[in-house]
Design a protein around this motif. Structure first.
Motif, short mmCIF file in Angstrom:
data_model
loop_
_atom_site.label_atom_id
_atom_site.label_comp_id
_atom_site.label_asym_id
_atom_site.label_seq_id
_atom_site.Cartn_x
_atom_site.Cartn_y
_atom_site.Cartn_z
N ALA A 273 -1.28 -4.27 -9.75
CA ALA A 273 -1.47 -5.69 -10.07
C ALA A 273 -0.85 -6.57 -8.98
O ALA A 273 -1.47 -7.55 -8.53
CB ALA A 273 -0.86 -6.00 -11.43
N ALA A 274 0.36 -6.22 -8.53
CA ALA A 274 1.00 -6.99 -7.46
C ALA A 274 0.21 -6.87 -6.16
O ALA A 274 0.05 -7.84 -5.42
CB ALA A 274 2.43 -6.51 -7.26
N PHE A 275 -0.30 -5.68 -5.88
CA PHE A 275 -1.10 -5.42 -4.69
C PHE A 275 -2.33 -6.33 -4.68
O PHE A 275 -2.63 -7.00 -3.69
CB PHE A 275 -1.48 -3.95 -4.67
N LEU A 276 -3.06 -6.35 -5.79
CA LEU A 276 -4.26 -7.19 -5.87
C LEU A 276 -3.90 -8.67 -5.82
O LEU A 276 -4.62 -9.47 -5.22
CB LEU A 276 -5.05 -6.87 -7.14
N MET B 141 0.82 -1.21 0.00
CA MET B 141 0.00 0.00 0.00
C MET B 141 0.86 1.27 0.00
O MET B 141 0.58 2.22 -0.72
CB MET B 141 -0.93 0.01 1.21
N GLY B 142 1.93 1.32 0.78
CA GLY B 142 2.79 2.50 0.82
C GLY B 142 3.44 2.77 -0.52
O GLY B 142 3.47 3.91 -1.00
N ALA B 143 3.95 1.73 -1.18
CA ALA B 143 4.56 1.90 -2.49
C ALA B 143 3.53 2.32 -3.53
O ALA B 143 3.82 3.15 -4.41
CB ALA B 143 5.24 0.59 -2.92
N LEU B 144 2.34 1.78 -3.44
CA LEU B 144 1.27 2.15 -4.36
C LEU B 144 0.88 3.62 -4.18
O LEU B 144 0.71 4.35 -5.17
CB LEU B 144 0.06 1.24 -4.16
N PHE B 145 0.77 4.08 -2.95
CA PHE B 145 0.47 5.48 -2.69
C PHE B 145 1.60 6.37 -3.21
O PHE B 145 1.34 7.45 -3.75
CB PHE B 145 0.26 5.71 -1.20
#
Length: 138
Positions: free
Chosen positions: A110-113, A60-64
């Protein structure tokens, strides 16, 4: 700390002109380091909660961070375009960096999901539909 560096950079741009540009660039570069922490903070905070969906969200942090970078570069591109500076080298560099950030954001999403597994089912499956809204009686 990021706010302090942003303020100093803005103040130097306001009163210093081109004579202070090297100092302003150095301060901005140093402030960018703290900006990375600020951009990812909300995502890291959400992933540290006890809620089942968010606690499984290790990326989540990297995605944000990637989302914030992409959004910021898109805003800069828009401002450069609206000011008539879209023909310059800086505009092309920002657009190239924005494309890279968008691809990185897509890969992270995609990796997050994928890492969420079955917890992502409400997001990745089901049929989209409109919900009817009712107004209270008047």
């Amino acid at each position: 700390v990021f706010g302090l560096f942003a303020f100093l950079s803005a103040a130097l741009a306001w009163v210093g002109g081109e004579a202070r540009a090297p100092l302003r660039r150095k301060l901005s570069l140093l402030g960018t380091v703290f900006g990375f922490f600020l951009a990812s903070y909300t995502g890291v905070l959400l992933s540290a909660t006890a809620q089942p969906f968010w606690s499984e969200a290790r990326l989540m942090g990297a995605l944000f961070l990637a989302s914030g970078a992409s959004t910021g570069m898109a805003a800069i591109s828009l401002l450069l375009f609206l000011s008539g500076e879209s023909g310059g080298v800086g505009y092309r560099k920002v657009k190239h960096a924005d494309r890279f950030a968008m691809v990185l954001e897509l890969v992270l999403l995609a990796a997050f999901l994928g890492l969420l597994g079955s917890a992502a089912a409400p997001i990745t499956s089901g049929t989209p539909r409109r919900t009817a809204t009712t107004l209270p009686p008047s």
